[in-house]
Write an enzyme that holds these catalytic residues in place. Sequence first.
Site: not given
Length: 349
Positions: A238-240
């Site tokens: 997942v994207h930060p």
Amino acid sequence: MSRHADFDSQWIVRPARLSDLSALHALAQQSLVGVTSLPDDKKRLEQRLRDSEASFSSDVDYPGEEDYLFVLEHSATGELLGCAGIQANCGFSQPFYSLRHDVFVHASPALGIKHKVHALSLCHDLGGNSLLKGFHVVAPLREGPAAQLISCARLLFIATQPRRFASRLVAEMVGCADEQGNSPFWDALGQHFFGMPYAQAEALGASGDRTYLAELLPHYPIYVSLLPEQAQGVMGQVHPGAKRPYDILLSEGFESERYIDVYDAGPTLEANTAHVRSVVDSQVVALRITREVVAWNAPAWLVSNQRLAGYRAMIIRSNWLAGRPLTITADQAAALQLNEGDSVRLVRL
């Protein structure tokens, strides 16, 4: 009521309306590239708001083309601070495409060789589920309870209106991309079939019509081992900037199984609707209005009315005990558009 309790109660979740267009567009301009359900396009956002208003006012018996959008509003100023949506049936009008992670066994008894091979296959297995989408909260509130409020308020809405939603829920999480908006996974795969950068492809995906995916992407398995290591490394990651909504849904009982996003390989979370914490643990109780002060350190509850177009939800501090009415202030009752003796749905945050 104490300053701390007031701070919790300053946000309200309600259905979006057409008059929110400009504020919603401002939120869309701040959102991650991969949130295709919140496009930086006023015409598309206007249509989304019209669709949402029609969905909230419709009389339905089963999940269809309804597309609900909720906003997080500051109760005193009316400022929009976030949004989140639900698509009742993500495969109702067209296939909902994902990449399925499969494992094949390749073996040669004569050579004594046997090993597993990972592959990605384009599919629309998840069609027919209800899709959580369009989540965004302004940066200052992203790590606090306001983010949990807007995310879980829609789950409480599902608990209140069960016939409108499917027996399973899914949520596509934004995958990894660098600060320039480049996706290692897209560069390794989609770029070769689309001939356009990741951000442009995501903008195309925001149109809602994704039949081009079946037209352009290969229908045969894509062997993971043939992709660059950097692309393999971001699969299911997942994207930060999307970690907060991801963690909220994990705490609600969602799990990442075998599906990833076509564009950036972000994980797709899944859950049985009846097993989601805010659905199964929520209760309906009577409302009582009081002038008593509630301690700032009392437990926090997500509380909503049980209306459709008039849906409202907020955080309330209370020492509520099972089997008793929920006691709240007149201001809180007014924010929820409720009167003494009305029923509310609540769940512990």
